[in-house]
Write a protein that holds these residues in place. Sequence first.
Motif, short mmCIF file in Angstrom:
data_model
loop_
_atom_site.label_atom_id
_atom_site.label_comp_id
_atom_site.label_asym_id
_atom_site.label_seq_id
_atom_site.Cartn_x
_atom_site.Cartn_y
_atom_site.Cartn_z
N ALA A 194 18.15 90.51 133.45
CA ALA A 194 17.61 91.64 132.70
C ALA A 194 16.80 91.13 131.52
CB ALA A 194 18.75 92.52 132.20
N ARG A 195 15.75 91.85 131.17
CA ARG A 195 14.97 91.50 129.99
C ARG A 195 15.78 91.87 128.74
NH1 ARG A 195 9.40 94.51 128.87
NH2 ARG A 195 10.78 95.96 127.77
N GLY A 196 15.98 90.91 127.87
CA GLY A 196 16.73 91.15 126.65
C GLY A 196 16.08 90.47 125.47
N PRO A 197 16.57 90.75 124.27
CA PRO A 197 16.01 90.13 123.08
C PRO A 197 16.42 88.67 122.92
CG PRO A 197 17.86 91.51 122.47
CD PRO A 197 17.63 91.72 123.94
N HIS A 198 17.46 88.25 123.68
CA HIS A 198 17.95 86.88 123.60
C HIS A 198 18.74 86.60 124.89
CE1 HIS A 198 20.87 89.51 121.35
NE2 HIS A 198 21.60 89.12 122.36
N HIS A 203 26.40 91.75 131.95
CA HIS A 203 27.70 92.26 132.36
C HIS A 203 28.26 91.50 133.55
CE1 HIS A 203 25.32 94.80 135.26
NE2 HIS A 203 26.42 94.71 136.00
N LEU A 204 29.57 91.60 133.72
CA LEU A 204 30.27 91.13 134.91
C LEU A 204 30.70 92.36 135.70
CD1 LEU A 204 32.76 88.40 133.61
CD2 LEU A 204 30.55 88.06 134.71
N ALA A 249 36.48 91.40 123.74
CA ALA A 249 35.54 90.46 123.12
C ALA A 249 34.14 91.05 122.96
CB ALA A 249 35.47 89.17 123.93
N GLY A 250 33.94 92.28 123.44
CA GLY A 250 32.64 92.91 123.34
C GLY A 250 31.71 92.62 124.50
N ASN A 251 32.24 92.05 125.59
CA ASN A 251 31.45 91.86 126.81
C ASN A 251 31.47 93.13 127.64
OD1 ASN A 251 30.82 88.98 126.52
ND2 ASN A 251 33.01 88.64 126.90
N THR A 252 30.35 93.45 128.28
CA THR A 252 30.30 94.60 129.19
C THR A 252 30.83 94.17 130.54
OG1 THR A 252 28.40 95.54 128.02
CG2 THR A 252 28.82 96.33 130.25
N LEU A 292 20.60 103.26 122.83
CA LEU A 292 21.95 102.98 122.33
C LEU A 292 22.81 102.37 123.42
CD1 LEU A 292 23.92 103.26 119.93
CD2 LEU A 292 24.55 105.50 120.85
N VAL A 293 22.76 102.94 124.63
CA VAL A 293 23.53 102.41 125.75
C VAL A 293 23.05 101.02 126.11
CG1 VAL A 293 24.10 102.72 128.18
CG2 VAL A 293 24.09 104.70 126.65
N ALA A 294 21.73 100.84 126.19
CA ALA A 294 21.17 99.54 126.57
C ALA A 294 21.57 98.47 125.58
CB ALA A 294 19.65 99.64 126.67
N ARG A 295 21.63 98.82 124.30
CA ARG A 295 21.93 97.83 123.26
C ARG A 295 23.31 97.23 123.43
NH1 ARG A 295 21.48 100.85 118.66
NH2 ARG A 295 19.21 100.93 119.01
N GLU A 296 24.26 98.00 123.98
CA GLU A 296 25.61 97.49 124.17
C GLU A 296 25.63 96.26 125.06
OE1 GLU A 296 28.06 98.29 122.53
OE2 GLU A 296 28.08 100.42 122.02
N SER A 297 24.73 96.22 126.04
CA SER A 297 24.71 95.12 126.99
C SER A 297 23.80 93.97 126.55
CB SER A 297 24.30 95.62 128.38
OG SER A 297 25.29 96.47 128.90
N PHE A 298 23.15 94.10 125.39
CA PHE A 298 22.41 92.94 124.86
C PHE A 298 23.38 91.83 124.49
CE2 PHE A 298 18.62 95.68 123.24
CZ PHE A 298 18.12 95.71 124.52
N ASN A 299 24.59 92.22 124.05
CA ASN A 299 25.65 91.28 123.73
C ASN A 299 25.24 90.35 122.58
OD1 ASN A 299 28.17 89.94 123.95
ND2 ASN A 299 28.10 90.03 126.17
#
Length: 311
Positions: A194-198, A203-204, A249-252, A292-299
């Motif tokens: 996925a395209r992300g900022p970093h 997700h698993l 741990a905040g992982n999706t 907002l939803v997408a940001r959760e998976s930026f991790n």
Amino acid sequence: MTQRLVSHLRYAALAVPNFEQERDFFVRHWGLTEVESADGLSYLAAEGSDEPFILRLRKDDKRIDLAGFGVRNRADVDALAAKLHADHVQFVHEPQALTGYSGGYGFRVFDGDGRVLEFATGYQQRQARKIREREPIPAKLSHMVFNSANLNDTVRWYVDHLDFTISDSLITPTGEDMMHFMRCNPNHHSIAIARGPHHALHHLSFEMRGIEEWMRGSGKILRSGARMVWGPGRHNAGDNTFAYFLDPAGNTIEYTTELAMVDDDSWVANRHDISHLSTQDQWGTAAEMSELVARESFNDIDKGLFVAPPV
């Protein structure tokens, strides 16, 4: 049918600072079975899988330790290692006897973004059992998704070096690539980028026996107090159901089922516009995908790039 040297996704290995809390969540709530443990290290299996484990947890700063893939035999391991050497891929270690839990023969490399990948064969398998009707526990690891700041370069790395194939893609209304789903066997995807900022874990995903078990499992996790990030719904790409949660741990992490199976000789990759609601969720039961939803998976930024884990 395309014959690839990489046969399947075996397991994900994560480092987490809250090791005991994470292990307790995955065993007590998520439904995995601990098969081996040591100080700050836990190997977790799925009852429906003959893989010796599908998730490894290690106490450390948060990172992806590695993604483990299966290879059919030693000859294929050696052939894949030779190919990657010829491609000038950076090795963590050469093909050798593996000394970790379940053993085997294999090697590790860094992918183009610096994640560690392991390729192995000959490891000790466990006795899988049939998941009972309405039993809300994972049957196996379905897929692993990475965020990358270099989306198409990273995808090209997996295509060129490992012979993965793009099954489908998600795009913006202007045609910009957002995510590529990639296969190494008939499963629609074993990994996705996925395209992300970093660079980070997106997700698993864990496969349930069927729709009934997926829904019951989702309810069970909600009652555990974990937050559902998105779902329940059914994707278009892959045609699989989804229910995404945050682990301690905040992982999706995802419960899914009914992922599509594809045929290399007849499958045509589609480019799905993410602005279409049916792309996000065919059923229309999940909240509309938002920033907002997408940001959760930026991790969190992965701290383990080009740094091999100690085990």
